[in-house]
Design a protein around this motif. Structure first.
Motif, PDB file in Angstrom:
ATOM      1  N   ASN A   1       9.354 -11.191  -3.186  1.00 44.15           N
ATOM      2  CA  ASN A   1       7.898 -11.055  -3.106  1.00 44.15           C
ATOM      3  C   ASN A   1       7.489 -10.006  -2.083  1.00 44.15           C
ATOM      4  N   VAL A   2       8.220  -9.902  -0.974  1.00 42.94           N
ATOM      5  CA  VAL A   2       7.844  -8.984   0.102  1.00 42.94           C
ATOM      6  C   VAL A   2       8.382  -7.575  -0.148  1.00 42.94           C
ATOM      7  N   ARG A   3       9.486  -7.469  -0.860  1.00 40.03           N
ATOM      8  CA  ARG A   3      10.171  -6.175  -1.036  1.00 40.03           C
ATOM      9  C   ARG A   3       9.263  -5.137  -1.706  1.00 40.03           C
ATOM     10  N   PRO A   4       9.069  -3.979  -1.052  1.00 37.36           N
ATOM     11  CA  PRO A   4       8.233  -2.939  -1.660  1.00 37.36           C
ATOM     12  C   PRO A   4       8.995  -2.176  -2.750  1.00 37.36           C
ATOM     13  N   HIS A   5       8.269  -1.707  -3.755  1.00 38.25           N
ATOM     14  CA  HIS A   5       8.883  -0.923  -4.822  1.00 38.25           C
ATOM     15  C   HIS A   5       8.564   0.560  -4.663  1.00 38.25           C
ATOM     16  N   LEU A   6       7.467   0.858  -3.966  1.00 39.03           N
ATOM     17  CA  LEU A   6       7.066   2.239  -3.692  1.00 39.03           C
ATOM     18  C   LEU A   6       6.756   2.385  -2.209  1.00 39.03           C
ATOM     19  N   GLU A   7       6.999   3.567  -1.680  1.00 42.18           N
ATOM     20  CA  GLU A   7       6.568   3.885  -0.316  1.00 42.18           C
ATOM     21  C   GLU A   7       6.180   5.352  -0.276  1.00 42.18           C
ATOM     22  N   VAL A   8       5.573   5.776   0.829  1.00 42.98           N
ATOM     23  CA  VAL A   8       5.208   7.178   0.965  1.00 42.98           C
ATOM     24  C   VAL A   8       6.067   7.833   2.046  1.00 42.98           C
ATOM     25  N   LYS A   9       6.454   9.079   1.776  1.00 42.37           N
ATOM     26  CA  LYS A   9       7.185   9.862   2.758  1.00 42.37           C
ATOM     27  C   LYS A   9       6.395  11.129   3.011  1.00 42.37           C
ATOM     28  N   SER A  10       6.332  11.514   4.266  1.00 48.96           N
ATOM     29  CA  SER A  10       5.600  12.718   4.628  1.00 48.96           C
ATOM     30  C   SER A  10       6.432  13.939   4.240  1.00 48.96           C
TER      31      SER A  10
ATOM     32  N   GLY B   1       2.370  24.481   5.032  1.00 46.38           N
ATOM     33  CA  GLY B   1       1.526  24.240   6.195  1.00 46.38           C
ATOM     34  C   GLY B   1       0.716  22.970   6.135  1.00 46.38           C
ATOM     35  N   ALA B   2       0.806  22.241   5.040  1.00 54.56           N
ATOM     36  CA  ALA B   2       0.062  20.978   4.937  1.00 54.56           C
ATOM     37  C   ALA B   2       1.045  19.831   4.749  1.00 54.56           C
ATOM     38  N   ASN B   3       0.725  18.697   5.338  1.00 55.87           N
ATOM     39  CA  ASN B   3       1.561  17.512   5.163  1.00 55.87           C
ATOM     40  C   ASN B   3       0.978  16.634   4.061  1.00 55.87           C
ATOM     41  N   TYR B   4       1.818  16.273   3.119  1.00 59.42           N
ATOM     42  CA  TYR B   4       1.398  15.404   2.035  1.00 59.42           C
ATOM     43  C   TYR B   4       2.174  14.101   2.119  1.00 59.42           C
ATOM     44  N   GLN B   5       1.482  12.998   1.817  1.00 62.17           N
ATOM     45  CA  GLN B   5       2.156  11.706   1.710  1.00 62.17           C
ATOM     46  C   GLN B   5       2.619  11.568   0.265  1.00 62.17           C
ATOM     47  N   VAL B   6       3.914  11.759   0.042  1.00 64.97           N
ATOM     48  CA  VAL B   6       4.458  11.763  -1.309  1.00 64.97           C
ATOM     49  C   VAL B   6       5.011  10.371  -1.644  1.00 64.97           C
ATOM     50  N   PRO B   7       4.521   9.753  -2.728  1.00 62.08           N
ATOM     51  CA  PRO B   7       5.057   8.436  -3.086  1.00 62.08           C
ATOM     52  C   PRO B   7       6.454   8.555  -3.691  1.00 62.08           C
ATOM     53  N   ILE B   8       7.363   7.705  -3.242  1.00 60.95           N
ATOM     54  CA  ILE B   8       8.719   7.667  -3.795  1.00 60.95           C
ATOM     55  C   ILE B   8       9.107   6.212  -4.044  1.00 60.95           C
ATOM     56  N   GLU B   9      10.045   6.030  -4.959  1.00 61.78           N
ATOM     57  CA  GLU B   9      10.541   4.682  -5.227  1.00 61.78           C
ATOM     58  C   GLU B   9      11.507   4.280  -4.122  1.00 61.78           C
ATOM     59  N   VAL B  10      11.492   3.002  -3.785  1.00 56.98           N
ATOM     60  CA  VAL B  10      12.372   2.481  -2.740  1.00 56.98           C
ATOM     61  C   VAL B  10      13.605   1.903  -3.409  1.00 56.98           C
ATOM     62  N   ASN B  11      14.806   2.319  -2.932  1.00 57.78           N
ATOM     63  CA  ASN B  11      15.990   1.707  -3.530  1.00 57.78           C
ATOM     64  C   ASN B  11      16.131   0.270  -3.023  1.00 57.78           C
ATOM     65  N   LYS B  12      16.892  -0.531  -3.749  1.00 58.33           N
ATOM     66  CA  LYS B  12      16.930  -1.986  -3.497  1.00 58.33           C
ATOM     67  C   LYS B  12      17.395  -2.329  -2.085  1.00 58.33           C
ATOM     68  N   ALA B  13      18.408  -1.645  -1.590  1.00 54.77           N
ATOM     69  CA  ALA B  13      18.950  -1.957  -0.262  1.00 54.77           C
ATOM     70  C   ALA B  13      17.895  -1.702   0.820  1.00 54.77           C
TER      71      ALA B  13
ATOM     72  N   ASP C   1       1.436  -4.794   0.057  1.00 54.04           N
ATOM     73  CA  ASP C   1       0.313  -4.367  -0.779  1.00 54.04           C
ATOM     74  C   ASP C   1      -0.341  -3.097  -0.227  1.00 54.04           C
ATOM     75  N   ASP C   2      -0.471  -3.016   1.106  1.00 50.09           N
ATOM     76  CA  ASP C   2      -1.044  -1.814   1.717  1.00 50.09           C
ATOM     77  C   ASP C   2      -0.176  -0.592   1.437  1.00 50.09           C
ATOM     78  N   LEU C   3       1.139  -0.785   1.513  1.00 52.45           N
ATOM     79  CA  LEU C   3       2.068   0.316   1.238  1.00 52.45           C
ATOM     80  C   LEU C   3       1.949   0.764  -0.216  1.00 52.45           C
ATOM     81  N   HIS C   4       1.840  -0.207  -1.130  1.00 50.40           N
ATOM     82  CA  HIS C   4       1.686   0.124  -2.546  1.00 50.40           C
ATOM     83  C   HIS C   4       0.359   0.827  -2.814  1.00 50.40           C
ATOM     84  N   LYS C   5      -0.712   0.378  -2.124  1.00 49.99           N
ATOM     85  CA  LYS C   5      -2.019   1.017  -2.292  1.00 49.99           C
ATOM     86  C   LYS C   5      -1.977   2.464  -1.838  1.00 49.99           C
ATOM     87  N   MET C   6      -1.305   2.699  -0.694  1.00 49.81           N
ATOM     88  CA  MET C   6      -1.203   4.061  -0.180  1.00 49.81           C
ATOM     89  C   MET C   6      -0.416   4.949  -1.150  1.00 49.81           C
ATOM     90  N   ALA C   7       0.661   4.410  -1.711  1.00 50.36           N
ATOM     91  CA  ALA C   7       1.458   5.164  -2.683  1.00 50.36           C
ATOM     92  C   ALA C   7       0.628   5.458  -3.938  1.00 50.36           C
TER      93      ALA C   7
END
Length: 156
Positions: free
Chosen positions: A68-77, A82-94, A139-145
C-alpha cells in the motif's frame, strides 16, 4: 556512466519469520548497531499488530502495508538547457520497498508519547488500512509525478 554501480548486499533472513524483508526492516529500525533492541521493537510491533487484526498471519499484514505504501512513480530532477525539470520515472520494486520501509519507520519515529513498538504497530496498521501519513506521502509523490507528466519525454 560516471561511477561504478553499488553492489547489492544480500541480507540474511530474520530468525523468526525467515523473511529478508523483515530483516531489512529490522536493520532500518536499528540505531547505533543495537540489533537485538531493533528485533525486540519490530517483533513487539508485529505482536501488537496480530492482536489488533483478525488476520492470523502477521507477515501478510506487513506485506500488504508495504504494498500500500510502495510508490510506483517518483520524480527526478533533470537539468536540460539551463532549466531543471522534475521528470517522472517508474520506481523499481527494490527501491519502492526500501522507500516504503523508510517512510513507515520515519513516521513512526515522529510520533511522540508512546513506546516505539506501539508507534510502529500503529503505523503498520494505518498503512495496512491505506490511511495515515505514509500513504499521504506516497499519494503526494504520485500527484507530483502526474503533474509533471508533460516532461516525461526527458526520461533517460
Amino acid at each position: 556512466m560516471r561511477r561504478r554501480k553499488a553492489q547489492n548486499r544480500e541480507v540474511m533472513p530474520d530468525p523468526k519469520f525467515n523473511s529478508k524483508t523483515v530483516s531489512k526492516f529490522i536493520n532500518m529500525v536499528m540505531l547505533r548497531g543495537e540489533k537485538a533492541v531493533a528485533e525486540q521493537i519490530v517483533y513487539g510491533a508485529f505482536e501488537i499488530v496480530s492482536q489488533k487484526t483478525t488476520e492470523p498471519d502477521v507477515l501478510k499484514v506487513f506485506h500488504k502495508a508495504l504494498d500500500n505504501v510502495r510508490p510506483h512513480l517518483e520524480v527526478k530532477s533533470r537539468r536540460i538547457g539551463g532549466a531543471n525539470y522534475q521528470v517522472p520515472i517508474e520506481v523499481n520494486k527494490a527501491r519502492g520497498v526500501s522507500l516504503a520501509l523508510r517512510w513507515i519507520r520515519d513516521f513512526a519515529r515522529q510520533k511522540k508519547g508512546k513506546p516505539m513498538e506501539q508507534k510502529l504497530a500503529d503505523e503498520l496498521l494505518s498503512a495496512f488500512k491505506s490511511e495515515g501519513p505514509s500513504i499521504k506521502k506516497r499519494d503526494d509523490l504520485h500527484k507530483m509525478a502526474e503533474a509533471n507528466r508533460a516532461f516525461a519525454h526527458f526520461r533517460w
